[in-house]
Design an enzyme around this catalytic site. Structure first.
Site: not given
Ligand code: NDP
Ligand code: 8X3
Length: 252
Positions: A60, A152, A156
């Site tokens: 991706v 991280y 998110k």
């Protein structure tokens, strides 16, 4: 009647794989994607009879590869009803001052830019058809920030913001956008985060009962199968033993 089609990123493992099985059990034909080709091919054995599987192997992070792969879908697979943007991982868990640039790039490139690249290719058709459902897998880490979670958590939080932005911009076209934000789920997630250190990865779930990938897949299947006028916009799902990223009821 023709079967509906669900497109799932990161279907080689964990939540993505369980979601592919759950959506197949709802009667969807499945487009499963990921980098591990052998695992994509093996998925066929886990789907119910009568369900068709199409696999696309791509990273991706690579926008040309994403465009080319999705553009290569045969006509009969192009009308995607449900997109599950699941591919993603944490890479490393270090204080911000000692974090690795490679880990930061991986998390931003996969979790954020990868989600955008895939969505771009699929939203166009949904807009033209004025229908579709997009499920973005965020995290409790997209609602809170915890020690050493820095980048991280940022990735998110970005997924959460993109999900809200999609819901607003796609509103005129009747497209449902669902954010699913799990807490601790035992998959290959921690193994990837800790770079294959199985012992360290086990400690994350020790002394509590984490969620399973199937728990999340059940929730996704429930959300997707609501009537078209209903959108479960923002779902946070935690193990009972987890009250927040920091508050865990552990037996050890
Ligand atoms: P897994 O490691 O089990 O699965 C991750 C999936 O993402 C794999 O299928 C992997 O496929 C795919 N993936 C990773 N990097 C890439 C890439 N560069 N290109 C294409 N596919 C990629 O973890 P989970 O199932 O737990 O994670 C799925 C999602 O859920 C992630 O977005 C994660 O952040 C989120 N999440 C997980 C939680 C948890 O506690 N487990 C909690 C909250 C959210 P492959 O390696 O074959 O490419
Ligand atoms: C995965 C859950 O708490 O490890 O997104 O960040 S957590």
């Amino acid at each position: 009647m023709e079967k509906k089609i669900a497109f799932i990123t990161g279907a080689t493992s964990g939540i993505g794989k369980a979601s592919a099985i759950a959506l197949a059990n709802l009667g969807y034909n499945i487009i499963a994607t990921g980098r591990r080709k052998d695992r994509l091919e093996n998925l066929k054995d886990e789907l119910p009879d009568g369900i068709e599987l199409y696999t696309l192997c791509f990273d991706v992070r690579n926008k040309e590869e994403v465009k080319k792969s999705i553009g290569s879908l045969p006509e009969s697979w192009q009308k995607i009803d449900v997109l599950i943007n699941n591919a993603g991982n944490a890479h490393g868990m270090d204080p911000i001052q000692s974090g690795s640039l490679e880990d930061w790039d991986a998390m931003i490139d996969i979790n954020v830019k990868g989600l955008l690249y895939v969505s771009k290719e699929i939203m166009t058709g949904m807009v033209e058809r004025q229908s579709g459902t997009i499920v973005n897998i965020g995290s409790i880490a997209g609602k809170e920030v915890y020690p050493n979670g820095n980048v991280y958590c940022a990735s998110k939080h970005a997924v959460d913001a993109i999900t809200k932005g999609m819901r607003i911009d796609l509103n005129p076209f009747g497209i449902r956008v669902i954010g699913v934000h799990p807490g601790l789920v035992e998959t290959e997630f921690s193994l990837v985060r800790f770079k294959g250190d199985a012992a360290r990865s086990k400690t994350v779930y020790q002394g509590l009962q984490p969620l399973t990938a199937e728990d999340i897949a059940d929730t996704i299947a429930f959300a997707v199968s609501r009537p078209p006028h209903v959108v479960l916009a923002d779902i946070v799902i935690l193990p009972t033993a987890q009250a927040s990223t920091a508050v865990l009821k552990k037996s050890i």
